[in-house]
Design a protein around this motif. Structure first.
Motif: not given
Length: 289
Positions: A5-11, A13-16, A22-27
């Motif tokens: 869940a933490l990984i997904l929240s980071v993903v 937030s980075l997308a928004a 561009a190299d954020a992980w996971p993409p």
């Protein structure tokens, strides 16, 4: 689950976020919605922008190959299936290319929502049912929701549903039970060999001193040799960018009905992957000395 869940929240937030790296992980593309579409024959792309999922339809129900990286990713796949006019309850079989979280993380959710049976290789079954990666890898265990495998498949085994038949080809290395799936379709009277390609990148795997998976190097080499002999008119990889699927879709929309058809693409990709593997193996061997 908390880690996921933490990984997904980071993903998300980075997308928004403006100026997200561009190299954020996971993409961010792995969870970015993508409009579903028909590829060839009875094969449909129902994945996200960056993670492939394929729906293969038949008169007796449908097969879904790969399920996104999480329960939320599974919901994205489900929405795409419904958007195409198909019923989730008609998905009867779930298949998996390999037991990594980005392709198997949504299987448990899809299994619960569709009632479908999960088929996977016997070698990847333990990882799927424990919900964690198998083999020494610099990325660690990369956990995902565990899912029960209803039926195991071996080399050359056929999975049939209605008039649709898929064939399992064990292509280990990336994972110990990685599976490439093939089928034949007819597009405008033309028979085509479709290859649903399992990843063969190193992706953090320990190639030297892998105590959990000691035959990893020989498995990679056997997989390269097998794939070089595999006929492939349509190359459909587990990651969109490996086959430039978005660009091919745009070509179709511009009138190129043959955009997904290229009998040389698999060979080129395997050659490039083998070269990258040999380079990484040499690097790890040098570091071990």
């Amino acid at each position: 689950m908390k880690i996921l869940a933490l990984i997904l929240s980071v993903v998300l937030s980075l997308a928004a976020a403006p100026g997200a790296r561009a190299d954020a992980w996971p993409p961010a593309s792995w969870m970015a919605p993508n409009k579903p579409y028909r590829v060839v024959g009875n094969v449909y792309y129902v994945g996200s922008q960056g993670l492939s999922s394929y729906l293969i339809t038949s008169s007796e129900g449908h097969v879904l190959l790969d399920a996104g990286m999480s329960p939320e990713g599974a919901k994205l796949v489900e929405a795409n299936i419904v958007a195409l006019g198909f019923k989730l309850s008609d998905v009867k079989i779930l298949l998996n290319t390999h037991a990594h979280y980005d392709h198997a993380g949504g299987l448990a959710q899809l299994k619960a929502d569709t009632g479908a049976k999960l088929y996977a290789s016997s070698q990847d079954k333990p990882a799927l049912e424990k919900g964690r990666h198998f083999g020494d890898n610099e990325n660690g265990l990369t956990p995902f929701p565990a899912v029960k495998v209803d039926r195991t498949v071996g080399e050359g085994q056929k999975v049939k549903l209605g008039e649709t038949t898929l064939v399992a080809h064990l292509t280990p290395g990336h994972t110990i039970g990685g599976t490439t799936w093939t089928m034949s379709v007819t597009e405008k009277g033309r028979p085509l060999n479709v290859v649903f390609f399992n990843s063969i990148s190193v992706a953090g795997n320990a190639l030297v001193g892998n105590k959990t998976y000691p035959k990893i190097v020989s498995d990679y080499r056997a997989t390269f040799a097998k794939l070089k002999l595999m006929p492939a008119d349509v190359f459909l990889p587990a990651h969109e960018e490996q086959g430039d699927l978005l660009a091919k879709r745009q070509r179709v929309l511009r009138g190129d009905n043959n955009a997904f058809i290229d009998s040389t693409e698999l060979g080129r990709f395997v050659a490039a992957s083998e070269a990258a593997f040999n380079k990484e193996l040499a690097r790890q061997q040098g570091a071990a000395k």
